[in-house]
Scaffold this active site. Structure first.
Site, PDB file in Angstrom:
ATOM      1  CG  ASP A   1     -59.791  -1.612  19.718  1.00 62.62           C
ATOM      2  OD1 ASP A   1     -59.302  -0.738  20.456  1.00 62.62           O
ATOM      3  OD2 ASP A   1     -59.673  -2.840  19.927  1.00 62.62           O
ATOM      4  CG  ASP A  44     -54.642   1.958   4.763  1.00 62.86           C
ATOM      5  OD1 ASP A  44     -55.057   2.449   5.835  1.00 62.86           O
ATOM      6  OD2 ASP A  44     -53.524   2.233   4.278  1.00 62.86           O
ATOM      7  CG  ASP A 101     -57.658  -5.071  10.758  1.00 67.28           C
ATOM      8  OD1 ASP A 101     -57.905  -4.658  11.901  1.00 67.28           O
ATOM      9  OD2 ASP A 101     -56.486  -5.255  10.349  1.00 67.28           O
ATOM     10  CD1 TRP A 160     -63.655  -4.673  20.600  1.00 67.40           C
ATOM     11  CD2 TRP A 160     -64.077  -2.652  19.738  1.00 67.40           C
ATOM     12  NE1 TRP A 160     -63.150  -3.727  21.459  1.00 67.40           N
ATOM     13  CE2 TRP A 160     -63.390  -2.491  20.961  1.00 67.40           C
ATOM     14  CE3 TRP A 160     -64.433  -1.524  19.011  1.00 67.40           C
ATOM     15  CZ2 TRP A 160     -63.062  -1.224  21.474  1.00 67.40           C
ATOM     16  CZ3 TRP A 160     -64.109  -0.271  19.517  1.00 67.40           C
ATOM     17  CH2 TRP A 160     -63.439  -0.118  20.732  1.00 67.40           C
ATOM     18  CE  LYS A 191     -56.510   0.826  20.531  1.00 68.08           C
ATOM     19  NZ  LYS A 191     -56.495  -0.419  21.310  1.00 68.08           N
ATOM     20  N   GLY A 250     -61.099  -9.524  15.706  1.00 73.08           N
ATOM     21  CA  GLY A 250     -62.550  -9.568  15.545  1.00 73.08           C
ATOM     22  C   GLY A 250     -63.378  -9.617  16.820  1.00 73.08           C
TER      23      GLY A 250
HETATM   24  N1  SAM Z   1     -60.938  -4.379  17.914  1.00 75.61           N
HETATM   25  C1  SAM Z   1     -60.118  -5.521  17.564  1.00 75.61           C
HETATM   26  C2  SAM Z   1     -60.679  -6.713  18.286  1.00 75.61           C
HETATM   27  O1  SAM Z   1     -61.456  -6.521  19.197  1.00 75.61           O
HETATM   28  O2  SAM Z   1     -60.343  -7.832  17.929  1.00 75.61           O
HETATM   29  C3  SAM Z   1     -58.656  -5.302  17.894  1.00 75.61           C
HETATM   30  C4  SAM Z   1     -58.020  -4.270  17.026  1.00 75.61           C
HETATM   31  S1  SAM Z   1     -56.279  -4.306  17.132  1.00 75.61           S
HETATM   32  C5  SAM Z   1     -55.998  -3.583  18.679  1.00 75.61           C
HETATM   33  C6  SAM Z   1     -55.789  -3.036  16.048  1.00 75.61           C
HETATM   34  C7  SAM Z   1     -56.024  -3.348  14.592  1.00 75.61           C
HETATM   35  O3  SAM Z   1     -55.818  -2.123  13.868  1.00 75.61           O
HETATM   36  C8  SAM Z   1     -55.058  -4.347  13.982  1.00 75.61           C
HETATM   37  O4  SAM Z   1     -55.766  -5.495  13.561  1.00 75.61           O
HETATM   38  C9  SAM Z   1     -54.461  -3.610  12.774  1.00 75.61           C
HETATM   39  O5  SAM Z   1     -54.332  -4.430  11.631  1.00 75.61           O
HETATM   40  C10 SAM Z   1     -55.503  -2.525  12.541  1.00 75.61           C
HETATM   41  N2  SAM Z   1     -55.025  -1.373  11.779  1.00 75.61           N
HETATM   42  C11 SAM Z   1     -53.959  -0.565  12.064  1.00 75.61           C
HETATM   43  N3  SAM Z   1     -53.832   0.375  11.107  1.00 75.61           N
HETATM   44  C12 SAM Z   1     -54.841   0.170  10.196  1.00 75.61           C
HETATM   45  C13 SAM Z   1     -55.235   0.819   8.984  1.00 75.61           C
HETATM   46  N4  SAM Z   1     -54.564   1.862   8.512  1.00 75.61           N
HETATM   47  N5  SAM Z   1     -56.310   0.348   8.314  1.00 75.61           N
HETATM   48  C14 SAM Z   1     -56.998  -0.736   8.777  1.00 75.61           C
HETATM   49  N6  SAM Z   1     -56.664  -1.387   9.923  1.00 75.61           N
HETATM   50  C15 SAM Z   1     -55.601  -0.948  10.623  1.00 75.61           C
END
Ligand code: SAM
Length: 319
Positions: free
Chosen positions: A126, A101, A85, A55, A166, A53
Site C-alpha cells: 500500500d 526501505d 516500512d 493492513w 496500490k 499498520g
Molecule cells: N497500509 C498502511 C496501513 O494500512 O496502515 C498504510 C500505508 S501508508 C498509505 C504508506 C506507507 O508507505 C507509509 O507508511 C510510508 O512510510 C511507506 N513508504 C513509502 N516509501 C517507502 C519505502 N521506500 N520503503 C518502505 N516504506 C515506504
C-alpha cells in the site's frame, strides 16, 4: 477539520475507529478480499509499506489469530506475517516488523531469512510517497515504488502467488498493466468502495505469479524497459504512446466491496450518544509513533518559544 466533522464527512475514518483499525485503509484490503478471496490458503505474507499498520492488523485478524486460537493448528504452524516500512510502527500480534526501505534490494533478503528460505503466498503493498498534488510527478514516484515492490516479489513470491499493489491511475497506467502482465497472467485494477472517487488511487490485483521461463530477478529492469519501448526494442524512443491506437490495451477495471454499502464520498449523520448526550468522537486507535511530520512540529514549537538555534536543532536527528 475537527475530529467530529471528519467523522461526519468520512464514514470509513469513523468506522475504522469504532472497529479498532489504525487507519481507514483496512477497509480497502477487506473489500479487495471480498471480491478476490486473496487470503485463501495463505501461510506466508509480506506487507510492504505497512505503517501505521491497518493492513497488518487485517492480516493478523484474518490469518494469524484464527490459527492461533484453533485447536487444530500446532504451535509454530501459524501463518507468518512480515511487515516492512520506513517508519516504525506499534506492535501487532503475529506480525514481524522490519524497519527498512523497499527500494533497497537487501530488504528481500531480510524477508527470506524470516521465512527460513520458503517463499510467500501473498505480497501486499500500500506504499505511497508523500503526495505533491502534481499528478504526473506523484504517478511517476508511485510507479517507482510499485517496481521496487515487484523486485521484492521476484525474490520472495512463490510461483502461483498473488501481489496486490496500490497504483495511481494516469497516463502510464497501460504501460504498468503491460509490465505486470509479464509476470502475472491475471491482472485486474480494482477500486474498493472505501477509496474515494476523487482519488486517483486504485489497486492492481495480480494473480498466479508466473515469471517468464529462465527469468533471473537481476534482469527485471531490463525486461520492464523492453515493454516500455516500441516493438520491445531497447534503443528506441521510449514512450507509452505506442500503447495507443491498434496497440491499445484494455485494462480490466473492477469496483469492489459491497456496492450498496457506505459511500466514501458521502457525508453521514453522526449517531446519537448512547446516554442521550452529544456525540463524542473517538480517538484514533494508534497514533503514529514516529511520523515524518514530528520534526516539523518540533521545529514549529521551538520557533514559537523563540529558540534561536533552529539550524542546530534541524541538523540534530536525535532532537
Ligand atoms: N497500509 C498502511 C496501513 O494500512 O496502515 C498504510 C500505508 S501508508 C498509505 C504508506 C506507507 O508507505 C507509509 O507508511 C510510508 O512510510 C511507506 N513508504 C513509502 N516509501 C517507502 C519505502 N521506500 N520503503 C518502505 N516504506 C515506504
Amino acid at each position: 477539520m475537527g475530529k467530529a466533522s471528519r467523522d461526519k464527512r468520512d464514514i470509513y475514518y469513523r468506522k475504522a475507529k469504532e472497529e479498532g483499525w489504525r487507519a481507514r485503509s483496512a477497509f480497502k484490503l477487506l473489500q479487495i478480499d471480498e471480491e478476490f478471496n486473496i487470503f485463501e490458503g495463505v501461510k506466508r505474507v509480506v506487507d510492504l509499506c505497512a505503517a501505521p499498520g491497518s493492513w497488518s492488523q487485517v492480516l493478523s485478524r484474518r490469518l494469524y489469530l484464527p490459527s492461533k486460537l484453533s485447536p487444530d493448528v500446532r504451535e509454530g504452524e501459524c501463518p507468518l506475517i512480515v511487515a516492512i516500512d520506513l517508519q516504525p510502527m506499534a506492535p501487532i500480534e503475529g506480525v514481524i516488523q522490519v524497519q527498512g526501505d523497499i527500494t533497497n534490494a537487501r530488504t528481500a533478503e531480510v524477508v527470506i531469512r524470516h521465512f527460513d528460505g520458503c517463499k510467500a503466498d501473498l505480497v501486499v503493498c500500500d506504499g505511497a510517497p508523500d503526495v505533491t498534488g502534481l499528478h504526473d510527478m506523484d504517478e511517476f514516484v508511485q510507479s517507482q515504488l510499485i517496481l521496487a515492490g515487484l523486485t521484492i516479489v521476484s525474490h520472495v513470491l512463490k510461483v502461483g502467488g498473488k501481489y496486490i499493489t496500490k497504483i495511481f491511475r494516469g497516463k502510464d497506467t497501460s504501460l504498468l498493466y503491460t509490465q505486470l502482465k509479464l509476470f502475472f497472467p491475471v491482472v485486474t485494477f480494482a477500486k474498493p468502495k472505501s477509496s474515494r472517487n476523487s482519488s486517483i488511487e486504485a489497486f492492481a490485483v495480480c494473480e498466479n505469479y508466473s515469471p517468464p521461463p529462465g527469468f533471473d530477478p537481476k534482469d527485471l529492469h531490463r525486461l520492464l524497459e523492453k515493454v516500455g519501448s516500441p516493438s520491445g526494442m531497447d534503443d528506441q524512443d521510449c514512450s507509452s504512446g505506442w500503447l495507443e491506437g491498434p496497440n491499445k490495451v484494455y485494462i480490466p477495471f473492477l469496483a469492489c466491496g459491497d456496492l450498496s454499502g457506505y459511500d466514501s464520498d458521502r457525508s453521514y449523520p453522526l449517531p446519537k450518544a448512547a446516554d442521550g448526550g452529544t456525540y463524542k468522537s473517538l480517538d484514533p486507535v494508534q497514533a503514529p509513533i514516529a511520523p515524518p511530520y514530528k520534526r516539523a512540529l518540533e521545529l514549529k514549537k521551538a520557533s514559537c518559544h523563540g529558540i534561536q538555534d533552529l539550524q542546530g536543532l534541524a541538523q540534530d536527528p536525535q532532537t
